[in-house]
Design an enzyme around this catalytic site. Structure first.
Site, PDB file in Angstrom:
ATOM      1  N   GLY A  44       0.859  -1.249  -0.084  1.00 46.23           N
ATOM      2  CA  GLY A  44       0.060   0.099   0.149  1.00 46.23           C
ATOM      3  C   GLY A  44       0.999   1.314   0.159  1.00 46.23           C
ATOM      4  O   GLY A  44       1.958   1.476   0.443  1.00 46.23           O
ATOM      5  N   SER A  45       0.180   2.390  -0.379  1.00 44.20           N
ATOM      6  CA  SER A  45       0.934   3.574  -0.864  1.00 44.20           C
ATOM      7  C   SER A  45       1.397   4.281   0.818  1.00 44.20           C
ATOM      8  O   SER A  45       2.344   4.958   0.714  1.00 44.20           O
ATOM      9  CB  SER A  45      -0.038   4.637  -1.624  1.00 44.20           C
ATOM     10  OG  SER A  45      -1.058   4.660  -1.107  1.00 44.20           O
ATOM     11  N   CYS A 101       1.795   2.292   3.235  1.00 45.02           N
ATOM     12  CA  CYS A 101       2.159   1.157   4.192  1.00 45.02           C
ATOM     13  C   CYS A 101       3.695   1.243   4.528  1.00 45.02           C
ATOM     14  O   CYS A 101       4.550   1.546   3.613  1.00 45.02           O
ATOM     15  CB  CYS A 101       2.050  -0.278   3.604  1.00 45.02           C
ATOM     16  SG  CYS A 101       0.301  -0.542   3.103  1.00 45.02           S
ATOM     17  N   ASP A 108      -4.945  -6.209  -3.299  1.00 42.48           N
ATOM     18  CA  ASP A 108      -5.359  -5.317  -2.198  1.00 42.48           C
ATOM     19  C   ASP A 108      -4.019  -4.371  -1.928  1.00 42.48           C
ATOM     20  O   ASP A 108      -3.102  -4.880  -1.155  1.00 42.48           O
ATOM     21  CB  ASP A 108      -5.624  -5.758  -0.630  1.00 42.48           C
ATOM     22  CG  ASP A 108      -6.192  -4.627   0.278  1.00 42.48           C
ATOM     23  OD1 ASP A 108      -6.027  -3.416  -0.027  1.00 42.48           O
ATOM     24  OD2 ASP A 108      -6.252  -5.035   1.425  1.00 42.48           O
ATOM     25  N   GLY A 155      -1.163  -1.013  -3.415  1.00 45.23           N
ATOM     26  CA  GLY A 155      -0.183  -1.084  -4.386  1.00 45.23           C
ATOM     27  C   GLY A 155      -0.498  -0.492  -6.028  1.00 45.23           C
ATOM     28  O   GLY A 155       0.394  -0.354  -6.576  1.00 45.23           O
ATOM     29  N   ARG A 185      -4.456   8.425   5.711  1.00 47.44           N
ATOM     30  CA  ARG A 185      -3.504   7.701   6.637  1.00 47.44           C
ATOM     31  C   ARG A 185      -3.795   6.003   6.612  1.00 47.44           C
ATOM     32  O   ARG A 185      -4.725   5.633   6.317  1.00 47.44           O
ATOM     33  CB  ARG A 185      -3.892   8.144   7.960  1.00 47.44           C
ATOM     34  CG  ARG A 185      -5.277   7.850   8.461  1.00 47.44           C
ATOM     35  CD  ARG A 185      -5.369   8.661   9.760  1.00 47.44           C
ATOM     36  NE  ARG A 185      -6.571   8.063  10.401  1.00 47.44           N
ATOM     37  CZ  ARG A 185      -7.041   8.685  11.666  1.00 47.44           C
ATOM     38  NH1 ARG A 185      -6.524   9.594  12.061  1.00 47.44           N
ATOM     39  NH2 ARG A 185      -8.192   7.992  12.192  1.00 47.44           N
ATOM     40  N   ARG A 191      -6.430  -4.420  14.349  1.00 45.71           N
ATOM     41  CA  ARG A 191      -6.046  -4.925  13.093  1.00 45.71           C
ATOM     42  C   ARG A 191      -4.542  -5.233  12.675  1.00 45.71           C
ATOM     43  O   ARG A 191      -4.090  -6.235  12.067  1.00 45.71           O
ATOM     44  CB  ARG A 191      -6.533  -3.611  12.143  1.00 45.71           C
ATOM     45  CG  ARG A 191      -6.093  -3.945  10.350  1.00 45.71           C
ATOM     46  CD  ARG A 191      -6.301  -2.700   9.726  1.00 45.71           C
ATOM     47  NE  ARG A 191      -6.546  -2.634   8.405  1.00 45.71           N
ATOM     48  CZ  ARG A 191      -7.388  -2.242   7.702  1.00 45.71           C
ATOM     49  NH1 ARG A 191      -8.470  -1.912   8.241  1.00 45.71           N
ATOM     50  NH2 ARG A 191      -7.269  -2.464   6.201  1.00 45.71           N
ATOM     51  N   GLU A 238      11.421   3.943 -20.490  1.00 44.03           N
ATOM     52  CA  GLU A 238      10.856   3.884 -21.728  1.00 44.03           C
ATOM     53  C   GLU A 238       9.163   3.905 -21.859  1.00 44.03           C
ATOM     54  O   GLU A 238       8.578   4.818 -22.631  1.00 44.03           O
ATOM     55  CB  GLU A 238      11.266   2.717 -22.496  1.00 44.03           C
ATOM     56  CG  GLU A 238      11.042   2.616 -24.037  1.00 44.03           C
ATOM     57  CD  GLU A 238      11.164   1.335 -24.596  1.00 44.03           C
ATOM     58  OE1 GLU A 238      12.078   1.253 -25.468  1.00 44.03           O
ATOM     59  OE2 GLU A 238      10.737   0.154 -24.108  1.00 44.03           O
TER      60      GLU A 238
HETATM   61  P1  XMP Z   1      -3.004   1.679  -1.419  1.00 41.85           P
HETATM   62  O1  XMP Z   1      -1.757   1.464  -2.259  1.00 41.85           O
HETATM   63  O2  XMP Z   1      -4.492   1.538  -2.422  1.00 41.85           O
HETATM   64  O3  XMP Z   1      -3.207   0.750  -0.626  1.00 41.85           O
HETATM   65  O4  XMP Z   1      -3.178   3.185  -0.825  1.00 41.85           O
HETATM   66  C1  XMP Z   1      -4.395   0.410   0.419  1.00 41.85           C
HETATM   67  C2  XMP Z   1      -4.270  -0.806   1.243  1.00 41.85           C
HETATM   68  O5  XMP Z   1      -3.089  -0.744   2.162  1.00 41.85           O
HETATM   69  C3  XMP Z   1      -3.373  -1.571   3.313  1.00 41.85           C
HETATM   70  N1  XMP Z   1      -3.088  -0.541   4.587  1.00 41.85           N
HETATM   71  C4  XMP Z   1      -1.884  -0.772   5.155  1.00 41.85           C
HETATM   72  N2  XMP Z   1      -0.960  -1.606   5.204  1.00 41.85           N
HETATM   73  N3  XMP Z   1      -0.081  -0.292   6.917  1.00 41.85           N
HETATM   74  C5  XMP Z   1      -0.038  -1.410   5.915  1.00 41.85           C
HETATM   75  O6  XMP Z   1       1.221  -1.997   5.933  1.00 41.85           O
HETATM   76  C6  XMP Z   1      -1.117   0.504   6.957  1.00 41.85           C
HETATM   77  O7  XMP Z   1      -1.270   1.409   7.835  1.00 41.85           O
HETATM   78  C7  XMP Z   1      -2.159   0.189   6.011  1.00 41.85           C
HETATM   79  N4  XMP Z   1      -3.329   0.804   6.090  1.00 41.85           N
HETATM   80  C8  XMP Z   1      -3.859   0.187   4.982  1.00 41.85           C
HETATM   81  C9  XMP Z   1      -4.907  -1.973   3.094  1.00 41.85           C
HETATM   82  O8  XMP Z   1      -5.046  -3.403   2.564  1.00 41.85           O
HETATM   83  C10 XMP Z   1      -5.386  -1.053   2.255  1.00 41.85           C
HETATM   84  O9  XMP Z   1      -6.551  -1.585   1.374  1.00 41.85           O
END
Ligand code: XMP
Length: 521
Positions: A342-343, A345, A378, A380, A425, A440, A508
């Site tokens: 995740g972005s 994470c 889920d 990334g 967040r 969680r 590229e």
């Molecule tokens: P994106 O990349 O779409 O990812 O922003 C969203 C997903 O990231 C997970 N998630 C987390 N993973 N620490 C983590 O390692 C966190 O604090 C966290 N919060 C969310 C989750 O699966 C979500 O759908």
């Protein structure tokens, strides 16, 4: 008629199917930007591709996209927008159980064809009571049928009189009487209730509500003109809203493996909450944690499954075949795959664990096929091309960051140096864990104990509405499918051929050696 596809054995040596490509690259874990897909002979126009996907019996989406159960991504507003676009929103659990139920309520009451159980009021209530109920349950509508204790229609309380100035009046004194209320007998609805209601509204200019009654004048339902108009328009759309069998928008909700004060799984509380979610009409429950391959998650899934044999159940997150098999055996229908992509994470940095997403998806998908469950990619995902790659292995994707800047996501817009942002967040960030998400990540919810954060607090630039963002993403997915000659998602999984890319290949792939004056979006 389909023509036979021109092929060359040479292509197969370079561009490999998943079952050759991933085992051949088993020494190194790969993610979206590490690979690219080869184009295939195509007779498929992007606009004709079908994106429907089934995640479980009773859980079918018209687009394979789900909004993440995060407290800066999915509450009722996002879930409504996702379902209207054919996808699904998972309401997060970083709120009280009561509030989560009311978020689900809002989604399930959003737009209806025939509202079979309209919210009713009684003649001896005060208008003030009605206003209070509207505020508590966050209803966006203010006109209510008035019925007696036996369910017999007495009139209609119009939105014009549901005002604080009339708070002290009784409903009985303010209602439009039965003789002036337009009704239709339920027997007259026949095969096509929407067409019947549509004709009524055309024949009665200025009337926006049509009540449905039985032979004894008992209330059986309610049509509103705006719902009927929206539904009539929807029928022309390619990707229809995702609805349940009663024509309500679909909605998912996340739950955690809640523990009691002794650290034991609180089965009673989990079941009580899931029962209430089911009562509100929830379409799927996701047991959502950072480490789904754990006894607590497995036992939670088993507990829910044994009480609700037909409820679509999502569970995760995992990245291994054994974990997929474990959760499937416990009773999950769809397994969330992703640990650390995740972005927001930092799990891989903080805990040193997690698998780059494409390799994790491949391994999970092969285990899932053996157990006849689905998998959901889920985290990334930063662009539509990532979704196309994910869907070559998974049945749907979950996005957080891509949607966090949309107006439908919870949270205020803030201005910094002339630019507009919204908070985004991680659920494992300190702030989110303190607000309740610690379970969680397997941490104590004791506010005095130090927590190790596995996510950051960030900002996302405000983006267009979910409709706009999804239009771009869906357009990209359909392009990808057109390039692969895939008319639907099953064909996409069959036709995908992969090759690795280097950093030079990535360079590229992006725009280069130009000054960009307008982005593609
Ligand atoms: P994106 O990349 O779409 O990812 O922003 C969203 C997903 O990231 C997970 N998630 C987390 N993973 N620490 C983590 O390692 C966190 O604090 C966290 N919060 C969310 C989750 O699966 C979500 O759908």
């Amino acid at each position: 008629m389909a023509t036979s596809q021109p092929t060359s054995p040479l292509d197969g040596q370079f561009y490999q199917a998943a079952d050759e490509f991933f085992p051949a690259n088993r020494q190194i874990a790969l993610t979206y930007d590490d690979v690219t897909l080869a184009t295939q002979f195509s007779e498929v126009l992007p606009r004709d591709t079908q994106l429907d996907t089934t995640l479980a019996e009773g859980l079918a989406l018209n687009i394979p996209v789900i909004s993440s159960d995060m407290d800066t991504v999915t509450e009722a507003g996002m879930a409504i927008a996702m379902a209207l676009n054919g996808g699904l929103g998972l309401i997060h659990y970083n709120m009280s159980e009561k509030q989560q139920l009311s978020e689900v309520d809002r989604v399930k009451h959003h737009v209806h064809g025939l509202i079979k159980e309209p919210i009713q009021v009684a003649p001896d209530q005060f208008i003030g009571d009605v206003l209070k109920m509207m505020e508590e349950r966050r209803f966006a509508f203010s006109t209510f049928p008035v019925v007696d204790a036996g369910g017999k229609l007495l009139g209609l309380l119009s939105g014009h009189v549901v005002k604080p100035r009339y708070a002290k009046r009784k409903v009985a004194d303010a209602l439009t009487p039965r003789s002036q209320v337009h009704t239709v007998n339920v027997k007259e609805l026949a095969q096509n209730p929407i067409a019947r209601a549509d004709k009524f509204f055309t024949d009665h200019p200025g009337i926006h509500k049509l009540l449905v009654v039985d032979d004894n004048d008992h209330l059986q339902g309610l049509f509103t003109m705006s719902d009927v108009e929206r539904i009539t328009q929807e029928r022309a759309a390619q990707f229809r809203p995702a609805r349940d069998s009663r024509f309500r928008l679909i909605c998912g909700a996340a739950v955690s493996a809640t523990r009691n004060m002794f650290g034991e799984l609180d089965r009673k509380r989990i079941l009580a909450h899931v029962s209430e979610l089911v009562e509100r009409g929830v379409d799927a429950v996701a047991v959502s944690t950072a480490h789904g391959f754990s006894k607590g998650v497995g036992e939670t899934v088993k507990t829910i499954r044994s009480a609700f044999p037909h409820l679509p159940l999502l569970a995760g997150n995992v990245t291994s075949a054994a974990a997929v098999e474990y959760l499937a055996d416990c009773g999950a229908n769809a397994i969330k795959v992703g640990q650390g992509p995740g972005s927001i994470c930092t799990t891989r940095v903080v805990a040193g664990v997690g698998i780059p997403q494409l390799t994790a998806l491949y391994v999970a998908s092969r285990a899932a096929a053996g157990k006849r469950v689905s998998i959901i990619a889920d985290g990334g995902i930063t662009k539509s091309g990532d979704i196309v790659k994910a869907l070559t292995l998974a049945q749907a994707v979950i996005c957080g960051g891509l949607f966090a800047g949309c107006p439908e996501a919870p949270g205020q817009i803030m201005e910094i140096n002339g630019k507009l942002y919204k908070q985004y967040r991680g659920m494992g960030s300190l702030a989110a864990m303190k607000a309740g998400a610690a379970a969680r990540y397997g941490h104590s919810s004791d506010a005095n104990r130090k927590l190790a954060a596995e996510g950051v607090e960030a900002l996302k630039e405000v983006s267009g509405s979910i409709d706009n963002v999804l239009t771009q993403l869906i357009g990209g997915i359909q392009s990808g499918m057109g390039y692969l000659g895939a008319a639907n998602l099953v064909q996409l999984r069959e036709k995908a051929r992969y090759t690795r890319v280097t950093a030079a290949g990535m360079r590229e792939a992006n725009t280069h050696d130009v000054v960009e004056v307008r982005t593609g979006a």
